[in-house]
Design a protein around this motif. Structure first.
Motif, PDB file in Angstrom:
ATOM      1  N   VAL A 133      52.868  42.331  41.696  1.00  0.00           N
ATOM      2  CA  VAL A 133      51.913  41.231  41.799  1.00  0.00           C
ATOM      3  C   VAL A 133      52.603  39.868  41.670  1.00  0.00           C
ATOM      4  N   TYR A 134      53.744  39.828  40.985  1.00  0.00           N
ATOM      5  CA  TYR A 134      54.468  38.559  40.843  1.00  0.00           C
ATOM      6  C   TYR A 134      55.408  38.344  42.025  1.00  0.00           C
ATOM      7  N   MET A 135      56.167  39.366  42.389  1.00  0.00           N
ATOM      8  CA  MET A 135      57.141  39.259  43.465  1.00  0.00           C
ATOM      9  C   MET A 135      56.469  38.963  44.805  1.00  0.00           C
ATOM     10  N   TYR A 136      55.400  39.669  45.098  1.00  0.00           N
ATOM     11  CA  TYR A 136      54.762  39.549  46.409  1.00  0.00           C
ATOM     12  C   TYR A 136      53.465  38.743  46.373  1.00  0.00           C
ATOM     13  N   GLY A 137      52.857  38.635  45.195  1.00  0.00           N
ATOM     14  CA  GLY A 137      51.560  37.976  45.137  1.00  0.00           C
ATOM     15  C   GLY A 137      51.545  36.628  44.458  1.00  0.00           C
ATOM     16  N   GLY A 138      52.659  36.234  43.820  1.00  0.00           N
ATOM     17  CA  GLY A 138      52.685  34.956  43.139  1.00  0.00           C
ATOM     18  C   GLY A 138      51.816  34.903  41.901  1.00  0.00           C
ATOM     19  N   CYS A 139      51.530  36.061  41.321  1.00  0.00           N
ATOM     20  CA  CYS A 139      50.646  36.132  40.147  1.00  0.00           C
ATOM     21  C   CYS A 139      51.499  36.206  38.877  1.00  0.00           C
ATOM     22  N   ARG A 140      51.636  35.076  38.203  1.00  0.00           N
ATOM     23  CA  ARG A 140      52.458  35.046  36.993  1.00  0.00           C
ATOM     24  C   ARG A 140      51.714  35.615  35.790  1.00  0.00           C
ATOM     25  N   HIS A 141      50.402  35.497  35.801  1.00  0.00           N
ATOM     26  CA  HIS A 141      49.583  35.970  34.693  1.00  0.00           C
ATOM     27  C   HIS A 141      48.824  37.232  35.093  1.00  0.00           C
ATOM     28  N   CYS A 142      48.538  38.055  34.101  1.00  0.00           N
ATOM     29  CA  CYS A 142      47.614  39.174  34.283  1.00  0.00           C
ATOM     30  C   CYS A 142      46.261  38.801  33.672  1.00  0.00           C
ATOM     31  N   SER A 143      45.224  39.477  34.135  1.00  0.00           N
ATOM     32  CA  SER A 143      43.875  39.185  33.662  1.00  0.00           C
ATOM     33  C   SER A 143      43.665  39.655  32.227  1.00  0.00           C
ATOM     34  N   TYR A 144      44.446  40.655  31.801  1.00  0.00           N
ATOM     35  CA  TYR A 144      44.303  41.243  30.468  1.00  0.00           C
ATOM     36  C   TYR A 144      45.531  42.098  30.213  1.00  0.00           C
ATOM     37  N   THR A 145      45.673  42.596  28.996  1.00  0.00           N
ATOM     38  CA  THR A 145      46.804  43.458  28.658  1.00  0.00           C
ATOM     39  C   THR A 145      46.752  44.740  29.481  1.00  0.00           C
ATOM     40  N   CYS A 146      47.864  45.056  30.131  1.00  0.00           N
ATOM     41  CA  CYS A 146      47.897  46.231  31.008  1.00  0.00           C
ATOM     42  C   CYS A 146      47.687  47.516  30.205  1.00  0.00           C
ATOM     43  N   VAL A 147      46.827  48.380  30.718  1.00  0.00           N
ATOM     44  CA  VAL A 147      46.627  49.723  30.173  1.00  0.00           C
ATOM     45  C   VAL A 147      47.297  50.686  31.146  1.00  0.00           C
ATOM     46  N   CYS A 148      48.393  51.262  30.719  1.00  0.00           N
ATOM     47  CA  CYS A 148      49.137  52.211  31.554  1.00  0.00           C
ATOM     48  C   CYS A 148      49.258  53.491  30.729  1.00  0.00           C
TER      49      CYS A 148
END
Length: 505
Positions: free
Chosen positions: A237-252
Protein backbone atom coordinates in the motif's frame (compact mmCIF):
# COMPACT_ATOMS: atom_id res chain seq x y z
CA UNK A 1 -7.58 -5.10 -14.84
CA UNK A 2 -6.35 -8.14 -12.94
CA UNK A 3 -3.57 -7.69 -10.43
CA UNK A 4 -0.30 -9.50 -10.99
CA UNK A 5 2.13 -10.76 -8.36
CA UNK A 6 4.76 -8.27 -7.25
CA UNK A 7 3.24 -5.15 -8.76
CA UNK A 8 0.16 -3.00 -9.07
CA UNK A 9 -2.29 -1.89 -11.72
CA UNK A 10 -3.05 1.29 -9.77
CA UNK A 11 -1.56 4.74 -9.48
CA UNK A 12 -2.25 7.07 -6.53
CA UNK A 13 -5.54 8.89 -6.95
CA UNK A 14 -5.57 12.64 -7.55
CA UNK A 15 -6.35 14.67 -4.46
CA UNK A 16 -8.26 17.87 -5.18
CA UNK A 17 -8.27 20.42 -2.38
CA UNK A 18 -11.66 21.55 -3.65
CA UNK A 19 -12.92 18.60 -1.59
CA UNK A 20 -12.24 20.47 1.64
CA UNK A 21 -13.80 23.65 0.29
CA UNK A 22 -16.94 21.62 -0.34
CA UNK A 23 -16.77 20.27 3.21
CA UNK A 24 -16.46 23.79 4.61
CA UNK A 25 -19.34 24.99 2.46
CA UNK A 26 -21.49 22.15 3.72
CA UNK A 27 -20.68 23.06 7.31
CA UNK A 28 -21.49 26.75 6.77
CA UNK A 29 -24.89 25.92 5.25
CA UNK A 30 -25.75 23.57 8.11
CA UNK A 31 -24.58 26.00 10.79
CA UNK A 32 -26.59 28.83 9.28
CA UNK A 33 -29.67 26.62 9.27
CA UNK A 34 -29.11 25.51 12.87
CA UNK A 35 -28.64 29.08 14.10
CA UNK A 36 -31.66 30.34 12.19
CA UNK A 37 -33.84 27.54 13.58
CA UNK A 38 -32.86 28.53 17.11
CA UNK A 39 -33.44 32.26 16.37
CA UNK A 40 -29.79 33.12 16.89
CA UNK A 41 -27.81 35.66 14.85
CA UNK A 42 -26.03 34.07 11.91
CA UNK A 43 -22.54 35.34 12.54
CA UNK A 44 -19.31 34.32 14.25
CA UNK A 45 -16.26 32.22 13.42
CA UNK A 46 -15.70 28.50 13.49
CA UNK A 47 -12.24 28.05 15.01
CA UNK A 48 -10.49 24.69 14.86
CA UNK A 49 -7.06 23.77 16.14
CA UNK A 50 -5.12 21.20 14.16
CA UNK A 51 -3.13 18.41 15.71
CA UNK A 52 0.16 18.90 17.52
CA UNK A 53 3.30 16.84 16.95
CA UNK A 54 3.95 14.45 19.85
CA UNK A 55 7.24 13.11 21.14
CA UNK A 56 7.71 9.61 22.46
CA UNK A 57 7.31 10.04 26.21
CA UNK A 58 10.19 12.16 27.58
CA UNK A 59 12.43 11.77 24.53
CA UNK A 60 12.99 14.09 21.57
CA UNK A 61 11.83 11.39 19.13
CA UNK A 62 8.85 12.80 17.22
CA UNK A 63 6.17 10.24 16.42
CA UNK A 64 4.88 10.15 12.84
CA UNK A 65 2.22 12.87 12.75
CA UNK A 66 -1.32 12.36 11.53
CA UNK A 67 -3.69 15.32 11.38
CA UNK A 68 -6.65 15.65 13.74
CA UNK A 69 -9.65 14.31 11.83
CA UNK A 70 -12.10 17.21 12.05
CA UNK A 71 -9.34 19.61 10.99
CA UNK A 72 -8.35 17.29 8.14
CA UNK A 73 -11.99 17.16 7.00
CA UNK A 74 -12.29 20.94 6.76
CA UNK A 75 -8.80 22.07 5.73
CA UNK A 76 -6.88 19.07 4.34
CA UNK A 77 -3.58 20.22 5.88
CA UNK A 78 -1.15 17.41 6.75
CA UNK A 79 1.33 19.42 8.87
CA UNK A 80 1.05 20.00 12.64
CA UNK A 81 0.56 23.27 14.45
CA UNK A 82 -2.10 24.88 12.23
CA UNK A 83 -5.38 26.60 13.05
CA UNK A 84 -8.30 27.22 10.75
CA UNK A 85 -11.23 29.65 10.90
CA UNK A 86 -14.43 30.03 8.90
CA UNK A 87 -16.56 33.19 8.88
CA UNK A 88 -20.12 31.88 9.12
CA UNK A 89 -21.73 35.00 7.65
CA UNK A 90 -19.50 35.25 4.56
CA UNK A 91 -18.33 31.63 4.24
CA UNK A 92 -14.73 32.80 3.81
CA UNK A 93 -11.93 30.74 5.35
CA UNK A 94 -8.63 31.57 7.01
CA UNK A 95 -5.68 29.25 7.49
CA UNK A 96 -3.16 30.04 10.23
CA UNK A 97 0.29 28.46 9.89
CA UNK A 98 2.85 28.20 12.71
CA UNK A 99 5.67 30.75 12.50
CA UNK A 100 8.65 28.41 12.59
CA UNK A 101 12.00 29.35 14.22
CA UNK A 102 15.05 29.87 12.01
CA UNK A 103 16.73 26.71 13.34
CA UNK A 104 13.90 24.68 11.80
CA UNK A 105 15.63 25.16 8.45
CA UNK A 106 18.81 23.54 9.79
CA UNK A 107 17.21 20.28 10.88
CA UNK A 108 13.85 19.96 9.11
CA UNK A 109 14.31 21.65 5.73
CA UNK A 110 13.34 24.90 4.11
CA UNK A 111 10.77 27.03 5.92
CA UNK A 112 7.84 27.44 3.58
CA UNK A 113 6.30 30.89 3.15
CA UNK A 114 2.54 31.37 3.40
CA UNK A 115 2.34 31.53 -0.39
CA UNK A 116 3.49 27.92 -0.56
CA UNK A 117 0.20 26.64 0.81
CA UNK A 118 -1.80 28.59 -1.74
CA UNK A 119 0.36 27.91 -4.80
CA UNK A 120 2.49 24.77 -4.34
CA UNK A 121 -0.01 22.88 -2.20
CA UNK A 122 -2.88 24.19 -4.32
CA UNK A 123 -4.96 25.23 -1.31
CA UNK A 124 -6.49 27.91 -3.54
CA UNK A 125 -9.94 27.38 -2.07
CA UNK A 126 -9.01 29.24 1.11
CA UNK A 127 -9.47 33.01 1.25
CA UNK A 128 -6.69 34.25 3.56
CA UNK A 129 -3.40 32.95 5.00
CA UNK A 130 -1.78 34.22 8.20
CA UNK A 131 0.43 33.03 11.05
CA UNK A 132 -0.92 31.57 14.27
CA UNK A 133 0.46 34.47 16.33
CA UNK A 134 -1.90 36.75 14.37
CA UNK A 135 -5.14 34.90 15.18
CA UNK A 136 -6.52 37.40 17.69
CA UNK A 137 -5.78 40.44 15.55
CA UNK A 138 -7.04 38.87 12.32
CA UNK A 139 -10.33 37.63 13.73
CA UNK A 140 -11.03 41.00 15.37
CA UNK A 141 -10.25 42.81 12.10
CA UNK A 142 -12.57 40.53 10.13
CA UNK A 143 -15.43 40.72 12.59
CA UNK A 144 -18.21 42.91 11.19
CA UNK A 145 -20.39 42.89 14.31
CA UNK A 146 -20.07 45.08 17.43
CA UNK A 147 -18.68 43.59 20.61
CA UNK A 148 -16.47 40.58 21.06
CA UNK A 149 -16.22 38.17 18.10
CA UNK A 150 -18.05 34.90 18.70
CA UNK A 151 -16.04 31.69 18.33
CA UNK A 152 -17.75 28.35 17.76
CA UNK A 153 -15.37 25.78 19.24
CA UNK A 154 -15.32 22.02 18.78
CA UNK A 155 -16.27 20.18 21.94
CA UNK A 156 -18.37 17.03 22.13
CA UNK A 157 -18.49 13.32 22.87
CA UNK A 158 -17.20 10.65 20.50
CA UNK A 159 -19.72 7.84 21.12
CA UNK A 160 -17.24 5.17 19.97
CA UNK A 161 -14.30 6.06 22.20
CA UNK A 162 -16.07 7.87 25.03
CA UNK A 163 -13.56 10.70 24.64
CA UNK A 164 -14.29 14.36 23.99
CA UNK A 165 -12.90 16.44 21.16
CA UNK A 166 -10.49 19.20 22.14
CA UNK A 167 -11.67 22.80 21.65
CA UNK A 168 -9.18 25.25 20.15
CA UNK A 169 -7.02 27.08 22.67
CA UNK A 170 -5.40 30.44 21.92
CA UNK A 171 -3.83 33.23 23.93
CA UNK A 172 -6.16 36.05 24.95
CA UNK A 173 -9.25 33.88 24.67
CA UNK A 174 -10.91 36.37 27.02
CA UNK A 175 -11.18 38.76 24.06
CA UNK A 176 -13.78 36.48 22.48
CA UNK A 177 -17.19 35.08 23.28
CA UNK A 178 -17.25 31.30 22.89
CA UNK A 179 -19.83 28.62 22.17
CA UNK A 180 -19.02 24.98 22.96
CA UNK A 181 -22.42 23.45 22.14
CA UNK A 182 -23.37 24.16 18.53
CA UNK A 183 -20.40 23.13 16.38
CA UNK A 184 -19.71 19.52 17.34
CA UNK A 185 -23.09 17.93 16.52
CA UNK A 186 -23.40 19.94 13.28
CA UNK A 187 -19.87 19.17 12.03
CA UNK A 188 -20.18 15.52 13.05
CA UNK A 189 -23.40 15.20 11.07
CA UNK A 190 -21.69 16.77 8.05
CA UNK A 191 -19.15 13.94 8.08
CA UNK A 192 -21.78 11.19 8.00
CA UNK A 193 -22.91 11.45 4.36
CA UNK A 194 -20.08 11.39 1.84
CA UNK A 195 -19.64 13.50 -1.29
CA UNK A 196 -18.57 12.10 -4.66
CA UNK A 197 -15.02 13.33 -4.05
CA UNK A 198 -14.87 11.60 -0.69
CA UNK A 199 -16.25 8.39 -2.18
CA UNK A 200 -13.59 8.55 -4.90
CA UNK A 201 -10.79 8.65 -2.32
CA UNK A 202 -12.38 5.87 -0.28
CA UNK A 203 -12.78 3.77 -3.42
CA UNK A 204 -9.10 4.18 -4.22
CA UNK A 205 -8.12 3.24 -0.66
CA UNK A 206 -10.29 0.14 -1.02
CA UNK A 207 -8.77 -0.69 -4.41
CA UNK A 208 -5.14 -0.52 -3.29
CA UNK A 209 -5.93 -2.33 -0.03
CA UNK A 210 -7.85 -5.08 -1.82
CA UNK A 211 -4.89 -5.50 -4.15
CA UNK A 212 -2.56 -5.72 -1.15
CA UNK A 213 -4.76 -8.37 0.49
CA UNK A 214 -4.43 -10.45 -2.67
CA UNK A 215 -0.64 -10.15 -2.46
CA UNK A 216 -0.73 -11.32 1.16
CA UNK A 217 -2.84 -14.34 0.18
CA UNK A 218 -0.29 -15.24 -2.50
CA UNK A 219 2.63 -14.97 -0.07
CA UNK A 220 1.01 -16.91 2.80
CA UNK A 221 2.73 -20.23 3.49
CA UNK A 222 3.75 -22.47 6.37
CA UNK A 223 6.74 -21.19 8.34
CA UNK A 224 6.14 -17.49 7.89
CA UNK A 225 5.55 -15.20 10.84
CA UNK A 226 2.34 -13.20 11.00
CA UNK A 227 4.36 -9.99 10.95
CA UNK A 228 5.97 -11.05 7.66
CA UNK A 229 2.54 -11.21 6.08
CA UNK A 230 1.67 -7.88 7.68
CA UNK A 231 4.80 -6.41 6.11
CA UNK A 232 3.67 -7.56 2.65
CA UNK A 233 0.51 -5.51 3.06
CA UNK A 234 2.31 -2.45 4.44
CA UNK A 235 4.87 -2.55 1.63
CA UNK A 236 2.27 -2.84 -1.11
CA UNK A 237 0.00 0.00 0.00
CA UNK A 238 2.97 2.34 0.53
CA UNK A 239 5.15 1.30 -2.41
CA UNK A 240 2.37 1.28 -4.99
CA UNK A 241 -0.41 3.24 -3.34
CA UNK A 242 1.33 6.12 -1.59
CA UNK A 243 -0.40 5.23 1.68
CA UNK A 244 1.95 6.11 4.53
CA UNK A 245 -0.68 5.57 7.22
CA UNK A 246 -2.94 2.64 7.98
CA UNK A 247 -6.53 3.09 9.10
CA UNK A 248 -5.92 1.02 12.26
CA UNK A 249 -3.48 -1.47 13.76
CA UNK A 250 -3.07 -4.37 11.36
CA UNK A 251 -4.62 -7.68 12.45
CA UNK A 252 -2.64 -10.47 10.80
CA UNK A 253 -3.86 -13.52 12.70
CA UNK A 254 -3.30 -17.23 12.16
CA UNK A 255 -4.84 -20.27 13.83
CA UNK A 256 -6.56 -19.54 17.13
CA UNK A 257 -5.54 -15.88 16.91
CA UNK A 258 -8.01 -15.36 14.07
CA UNK A 259 -10.90 -15.04 16.51
CA UNK A 260 -9.31 -12.38 18.70
CA UNK A 261 -11.27 -9.32 17.66
CA UNK A 262 -8.48 -6.75 18.05
CA UNK A 263 -5.43 -8.98 17.70
CA UNK A 264 -2.18 -7.27 16.68
CA UNK A 265 -1.84 -5.02 19.72
CA UNK A 266 1.35 -4.71 21.76
CA UNK A 267 0.61 -7.80 23.87
CA UNK A 268 -0.19 -9.87 20.77
CA UNK A 269 2.01 -8.32 18.08
CA UNK A 270 1.34 -10.51 15.02
CA UNK A 271 4.24 -12.80 15.91
CA UNK A 272 2.88 -16.37 15.67
CA UNK A 273 4.35 -18.75 13.11
CA UNK A 274 1.94 -20.06 10.46
CA UNK A 275 1.76 -23.85 10.80
CA UNK A 276 0.26 -26.56 8.62
CA UNK A 277 -3.53 -26.52 8.87
CA UNK A 278 -3.80 -22.90 10.04
CA UNK A 279 -6.38 -20.60 8.59
CA UNK A 280 -5.28 -16.96 8.51
CA UNK A 281 -7.35 -13.83 8.90
CA UNK A 282 -6.07 -10.51 7.58
CA UNK A 283 -7.88 -7.42 8.85
CA UNK A 284 -5.89 -4.53 7.40
CA UNK A 285 -6.69 -1.27 5.66
CA UNK A 286 -4.71 1.60 4.18
CA UNK A 287 -5.50 5.28 4.68
CA UNK A 288 -5.32 7.66 1.73
CA UNK A 289 -5.42 11.44 2.20
CA UNK A 290 -6.92 10.88 5.65
CA UNK A 291 -9.73 8.61 4.38
CA UNK A 292 -9.95 5.16 5.93
CA UNK A 293 -11.33 1.77 5.10
CA UNK A 294 -11.87 -1.51 6.95
CA UNK A 295 -11.66 -4.87 5.14
CA UNK A 296 -10.56 -8.39 5.92
CA UNK A 297 -9.73 -11.54 4.00
CA UNK A 298 -8.79 -15.18 4.56
CA UNK A 299 -6.01 -17.46 3.45
CA UNK A 300 -4.70 -20.88 4.40
CA UNK A 301 -6.09 -24.36 4.73
CA UNK A 302 -9.71 -24.95 5.58
CA UNK A 303 -9.36 -26.79 8.87
CA UNK A 304 -13.02 -26.01 9.51
CA UNK A 305 -16.20 -26.97 7.75
CA UNK A 306 -16.68 -25.03 4.53
CA UNK A 307 -20.35 -24.89 5.48
CA UNK A 308 -19.49 -22.75 8.51
CA UNK A 309 -17.49 -20.33 6.39
CA UNK A 310 -20.41 -20.16 3.97
CA UNK A 311 -22.74 -19.39 6.89
CA UNK A 312 -20.86 -16.20 7.65
CA UNK A 313 -20.65 -15.28 3.98
CA UNK A 314 -24.38 -15.91 3.66
CA UNK A 315 -25.02 -13.49 6.53
CA UNK A 316 -22.88 -10.91 4.76
CA UNK A 317 -24.65 -11.40 1.44
CA UNK A 318 -28.10 -11.30 3.03
CA UNK A 319 -27.30 -7.95 4.63
CA UNK A 320 -25.87 -6.51 1.41
CA UNK A 321 -28.93 -7.62 -0.57
CA UNK A 322 -31.35 -6.13 1.97
CA UNK A 323 -29.62 -2.80 2.55
CA UNK A 324 -31.75 0.07 1.29
CA UNK A 325 -32.88 3.54 2.23
CA UNK A 326 -34.91 3.92 5.45
CA UNK A 327 -33.84 0.46 6.71
CA UNK A 328 -32.59 0.58 10.30
CA UNK A 329 -29.06 -0.72 10.93
CA UNK A 330 -30.27 -2.59 14.00
CA UNK A 331 -32.54 -4.62 11.69
CA UNK A 332 -29.54 -5.49 9.52
CA UNK A 333 -27.66 -6.66 12.61
CA UNK A 334 -30.55 -8.89 13.61
CA UNK A 335 -30.73 -10.28 10.07
CA UNK A 336 -27.05 -11.26 10.28
CA UNK A 337 -27.62 -12.87 13.68
CA UNK A 338 -30.62 -14.83 12.43
CA UNK A 339 -28.76 -16.04 9.35
CA UNK A 340 -25.85 -17.29 11.46
CA UNK A 341 -28.14 -19.01 13.98
CA UNK A 342 -30.07 -20.72 11.18
CA UNK A 343 -26.82 -21.94 9.64
CA UNK A 344 -25.52 -23.21 12.99
CA UNK A 345 -28.80 -25.04 13.49
CA UNK A 346 -28.54 -26.61 10.02
CA UNK A 347 -25.02 -27.72 10.94
CA UNK A 348 -26.25 -29.36 14.13
CA UNK A 349 -24.38 -27.10 16.54
CA UNK A 350 -27.49 -25.60 18.09
CA UNK A 351 -31.10 -26.73 18.32
CA UNK A 352 -34.57 -25.39 18.97
CA UNK A 353 -36.62 -22.52 17.64
CA UNK A 354 -34.60 -19.71 16.08
CA UNK A 355 -37.24 -17.14 17.07
CA UNK A 356 -36.75 -18.17 20.71
CA UNK A 357 -33.00 -17.84 20.26
CA UNK A 358 -33.42 -14.32 18.91
CA UNK A 359 -35.61 -13.31 21.84
CA UNK A 360 -33.05 -14.81 24.27
CA UNK A 361 -30.20 -12.97 22.47
CA UNK A 362 -28.33 -16.20 21.72
CA UNK A 363 -26.88 -14.55 18.64
CA UNK A 364 -24.73 -12.34 20.87
CA UNK A 365 -22.87 -15.44 22.09
CA UNK A 366 -21.60 -16.10 18.57
CA UNK A 367 -21.41 -12.49 17.32
CA UNK A 368 -20.63 -10.24 20.30
CA UNK A 369 -19.71 -7.20 18.22
CA UNK A 370 -21.89 -4.90 16.16
CA UNK A 371 -22.51 -5.64 12.50
CA UNK A 372 -20.58 -2.61 11.29
CA UNK A 373 -19.67 1.02 11.80
CA UNK A 374 -19.61 4.30 9.95
CA UNK A 375 -16.49 4.84 7.87
CA UNK A 376 -14.78 7.98 6.62
CA UNK A 377 -11.82 10.04 7.83
CA UNK A 378 -11.78 7.73 10.85
CA UNK A 379 -12.17 3.97 10.81
CA UNK A 380 -14.90 4.37 13.40
CA UNK A 381 -16.28 7.58 11.96
CA UNK A 382 -18.31 9.70 14.38
CA UNK A 383 -22.05 10.26 14.16
CA UNK A 384 -23.25 6.81 15.14
CA UNK A 385 -25.47 8.11 17.91
CA UNK A 386 -26.64 11.67 17.30
CA UNK A 387 -28.77 13.39 19.90
CA UNK A 388 -32.04 11.51 20.39
CA UNK A 389 -30.72 8.14 19.23
CA UNK A 390 -30.13 5.84 22.20
CA UNK A 391 -27.71 2.92 22.32
CA UNK A 392 -29.46 -0.45 22.92
CA UNK A 393 -28.74 -2.21 26.19
CA UNK A 394 -29.26 -5.86 25.18
CA UNK A 395 -26.29 -8.25 24.70
CA UNK A 396 -24.79 -7.90 21.24
CA UNK A 397 -26.98 -4.96 20.33
CA UNK A 398 -25.22 -2.75 22.88
CA UNK A 399 -22.04 -3.24 20.87
CA UNK A 400 -23.59 -1.60 17.79
CA UNK A 401 -21.66 1.55 16.93
CA UNK A 402 -24.78 2.96 15.30
CA UNK A 403 -28.49 2.24 14.98
CA UNK A 404 -29.08 4.92 12.36
CA UNK A 405 -31.48 4.54 9.47
CA UNK A 406 -29.58 4.06 6.21
CA UNK A 407 -29.26 7.16 4.03
CA UNK A 408 -27.85 7.72 0.57
CA UNK A 409 -24.16 8.65 0.79
CA UNK A 410 -23.52 6.82 4.05
CA UNK A 411 -20.51 4.46 4.03
CA UNK A 412 -20.68 1.61 6.52
CA UNK A 413 -18.81 -1.64 7.05
CA UNK A 414 -20.61 -4.98 6.79
CA UNK A 415 -18.79 -7.40 9.05
CA UNK A 416 -20.79 -10.32 10.43
CA UNK A 417 -18.85 -12.99 12.29
CA UNK A 418 -19.26 -16.28 14.08
CA UNK A 419 -17.03 -16.85 17.11
CA UNK A 420 -16.52 -19.67 19.56
CA UNK A 421 -15.09 -17.79 22.53
CA UNK A 422 -14.92 -19.68 25.82
CA UNK A 423 -15.56 -16.51 27.81
CA UNK A 424 -18.98 -16.32 26.14
CA UNK A 425 -19.76 -19.96 25.37
CA UNK A 426 -19.15 -21.42 28.83
CA UNK A 427 -21.50 -19.05 30.70
CA UNK A 428 -24.12 -19.45 27.96
CA UNK A 429 -24.02 -23.25 28.16
CA UNK A 430 -24.47 -23.00 31.93
CA UNK A 431 -27.36 -20.54 31.65
CA UNK A 432 -30.71 -22.28 32.33
CA UNK A 433 -32.44 -20.45 29.48
CA UNK A 434 -29.72 -20.72 26.86
CA UNK A 435 -28.22 -24.15 27.62
CA UNK A 436 -31.10 -26.04 25.96
CA UNK A 437 -30.07 -24.68 22.57
CA UNK A 438 -26.53 -26.13 22.52
CA UNK A 439 -25.52 -29.46 21.04
CA UNK A 440 -22.57 -29.81 23.37
CA UNK A 441 -20.93 -32.63 21.48
CA UNK A 442 -20.92 -30.75 18.19
CA UNK A 443 -19.92 -27.49 19.83
CA UNK A 444 -16.94 -29.20 21.50
CA UNK A 445 -15.91 -30.88 18.26
CA UNK A 446 -16.15 -27.68 16.30
CA UNK A 447 -14.28 -25.64 18.90
CA UNK A 448 -11.40 -28.08 18.66
CA UNK A 449 -11.33 -27.71 14.87
CA UNK A 450 -12.05 -24.03 14.53
CA UNK A 451 -9.84 -22.89 17.40
CA UNK A 452 -12.24 -20.08 18.24
CA UNK A 453 -14.34 -18.90 15.34
CA UNK A 454 -14.75 -17.15 12.04
CA UNK A 455 -14.73 -13.60 10.93
CA UNK A 456 -16.38 -12.77 7.66
CA UNK A 457 -14.82 -10.90 4.77
CA UNK A 458 -15.41 -7.39 5.98
CA UNK A 459 -16.51 -5.15 3.17
CA UNK A 460 -17.21 -1.45 2.96
CA UNK A 461 -20.59 -0.55 1.51
CA UNK A 462 -21.85 2.76 0.12
CA UNK A 463 -25.58 3.25 0.57
CA UNK A 464 -27.17 4.35 -2.72
CA UNK A 465 -30.67 5.18 -3.93
CA UNK A 466 -30.85 1.65 -5.38
CA UNK A 467 -29.52 -0.17 -2.31
CA UNK A 468 -25.78 -0.29 -1.79
CA UNK A 469 -22.51 -0.52 -3.68
CA UNK A 470 -19.69 -2.71 -2.46
CA UNK A 471 -16.44 -0.72 -2.46
CA UNK A 472 -14.19 -3.71 -1.68
CA UNK A 473 -12.85 -6.27 -4.13
CA UNK A 474 -11.22 -9.20 -2.33
CA UNK A 475 -11.60 -12.94 -3.00
CA UNK A 476 -14.33 -14.24 -0.69
CA UNK A 477 -15.37 -17.74 -1.66
CA UNK A 478 -13.14 -20.69 -0.86
CA UNK A 479 -12.49 -21.50 -4.52
CA UNK A 480 -11.57 -17.87 -5.22
CA UNK A 481 -9.11 -17.78 -2.34
CA UNK A 482 -7.57 -21.11 -3.30
CA UNK A 483 -7.20 -19.99 -6.91
CA UNK A 484 -5.50 -16.73 -5.93
CA UNK A 485 -3.16 -18.54 -3.54
CA UNK A 486 -2.24 -20.82 -6.42
CA UNK A 487 -1.33 -17.84 -8.60
CA UNK A 488 -4.52 -17.16 -10.55
CA UNK A 489 -5.16 -13.52 -11.53
CA UNK A 490 -7.56 -11.39 -9.55
CA UNK A 491 -10.13 -10.30 -10.49
CA UNK A 492 -10.54 -13.40 -12.66
CA UNK A 493 -10.75 -12.81 -16.42
CA UNK A 494 -14.28 -12.76 -17.85
CA UNK A 495 -15.54 -16.11 -19.20
CA UNK A 496 -14.96 -15.01 -22.81
CA UNK A 497 -11.20 -15.11 -22.26
CA UNK A 498 -11.18 -18.82 -21.44
CA UNK A 499 -10.00 -21.21 -24.15
CA UNK A 500 -11.85 -24.39 -24.99
CA UNK A 501 -9.46 -26.54 -22.94
CA UNK A 502 -10.06 -24.39 -19.86
CA UNK A 503 -6.81 -22.45 -19.96
CA UNK A 504 -6.43 -18.71 -20.15
CA UNK A 505 -5.74 -17.30 -23.59
Amino acid sequence: MASSPGGSTLTPAEVRMELHAQNRGKLVRCLRQRLAESSRPVHGFVLLQGGEEQNRYCTDHAELFRQESYFAYLFGVREPGFYGAIDISSGKSILFAPRLPEEYAVWMGKIKPLAYYKICRNITWLTWFFYTDEIVEVLHNHCENPGKPLLFLLYGLNTDSGNHSKPAMIKEMEKFDTDLDVLHPVLTECRVLKSEMEIGLMQYANDISSEAHVEVMRKARVGLKEYQLESVFLHHVYMYGGCRHCSYTCVCATGENSAVLHYGHAAAPNDKTLIDGDMSLFDMGAEYHFYALNISSFAGQWNISADQLLAVLKAHDNVISCMSLVIGWIDMHKLAERTILESLKEGGLIQGDVDDMMVGRLGAVFMPHGLGHLLGIDTHDPGGYPKGLERPKEPGLKSLRTTRTLQEGLVITVEPGCYFIDALLVPAMEDPDKSKHFNRREISRFRALAASGLKAMWYDALVTAEGCRNLTNCPRKTWEIEAVMAGAPWPPPPPATLSQNGGYR
